[in-house]
Design a protein around this motif. Structure first.
Motif, mmCIF file in Angstrom:
data_model
loop_
_atom_site.group_PDB
_atom_site.id
_atom_site.type_symbol
_atom_site.label_atom_id
_atom_site.label_comp_id
_atom_site.label_asym_id
_atom_site.label_seq_id
_atom_site.Cartn_x
_atom_site.Cartn_y
_atom_site.Cartn_z
ATOM 1 N N THR A 61 -83.858 41.408 26.920
ATOM 2 C CA THR A 61 -82.585 42.084 27.104
ATOM 3 C C THR A 61 -82.324 42.219 28.586
ATOM 4 O O THR A 61 -83.188 42.630 29.337
ATOM 5 N N PHE A 79 -77.028 42.362 18.200
ATOM 6 C CA PHE A 79 -77.391 41.585 19.379
ATOM 7 C C PHE A 79 -78.315 40.430 18.995
ATOM 8 O O PHE A 79 -78.078 39.279 19.367
ATOM 9 N N VAL A 116 -82.053 47.839 23.836
ATOM 10 C CA VAL A 116 -80.963 46.954 24.242
ATOM 11 C C VAL A 116 -80.079 47.725 25.217
ATOM 12 O O VAL A 116 -79.785 48.898 25.008
ATOM 13 N N ILE A 148 -76.376 47.865 26.877
ATOM 14 C CA ILE A 148 -75.010 47.395 26.659
ATOM 15 C C ILE A 148 -74.101 47.938 27.758
ATOM 16 O O ILE A 148 -74.449 48.903 28.440
ATOM 17 N N TRP A 182 -70.660 40.778 21.305
ATOM 18 C CA TRP A 182 -71.929 40.188 21.729
ATOM 19 C C TRP A 182 -71.780 39.393 23.020
ATOM 20 O O TRP A 182 -70.762 38.745 23.257
ATOM 21 N N GLY A 223 -76.799 41.635 26.197
ATOM 22 C CA GLY A 223 -76.865 42.895 25.464
ATOM 23 C C GLY A 223 -75.584 43.201 24.729
ATOM 24 O O GLY A 223 -75.598 43.757 23.653
ATOM 25 N N GLY A 224 -74.465 42.850 25.315
ATOM 26 C CA GLY A 224 -73.185 43.079 24.665
ATOM 27 C C GLY A 224 -72.367 44.142 25.361
ATOM 28 O O GLY A 224 -72.790 44.751 26.346
#
Length: 166
Positions: A35, A63, A106, A108, A135, A139-140
């Motif tokens: 990540t 993810f 994760v 984000i 996504w 990580g998004g």
């Protein structure tokens, strides 16, 4: 044609190409096990199709599977405050941005539209949020963390220190 129009067209084309490349990678079975911090690359906006459930919002699973367009509700630790995105070439508005570590290890990016106010977060704060997950290989990103005055999209929000910002 005006320079702004050309810029918007080029940005749209770039967004489509990046989205197609992401889907191509996903279809080849290529997945990431690490990540990284989210990128600020443009995203294709579409209506949410996938509803995730669970206390962690299912972001780690989304993810890992490379899925987008999911309405998520989760919480996490603010790990970095980013510069505001003050570009509004596509008409989506300017955004406050910060990185949040969510369950599943994760990280984000949260992109909160400044039209609906600023959330007074600092690094080390814990927040809860609801928004649309998109996504990317870092990580998004969660956006639509605000209400939709036109009623076209499910409302989102950010909770910080007992106050809800939407």
């Amino acid at each position: 044609m005006k320079t702004q129009n050309w810029r918007a067209i080029l940005q749209l084309v770039l967004t489509i190409v990046l989205a197609l490349l992401g889907k191509s990678r996903q279809q080849r079975g290529r997945s990431r096990t690490t990540t990284r911090s989210p990128s600020t690359s443009p995203r294709v906006k579409s209506s949410p199709r996938i509803a995730s459930r669970g206390q962690d919002g299912g972001i780690a699973k989304l993810f890992a599977e490379g899925r987008s367009d999911a309405i998520v509700t989760s919480s996490g630790l603010v790990v970095k405050i980013l510069r505001d995105d003050l570009h509004d070439d596509d008409g989506s508005g300017q955004h406050q941005q910060f990185l949040v570590e969510v369950p599943g290890d994760v990280t984000i990016k949260i992109a909160h539209n400044l039209k609906f106010g600023r959330v007074p977060v600092n690094e080390g704060d814990t927040i809860r949020f609801k928004g649309e997950y998109e996504w990317n290989d870092r990580g998004g990103c969660v956006h639509w963390t605000h209400h939709d005055p036109k009623g076209w999209h499910e409302d989102g929000w950010i909770e910080h220190e007992g106050k809800r910002y939407s």
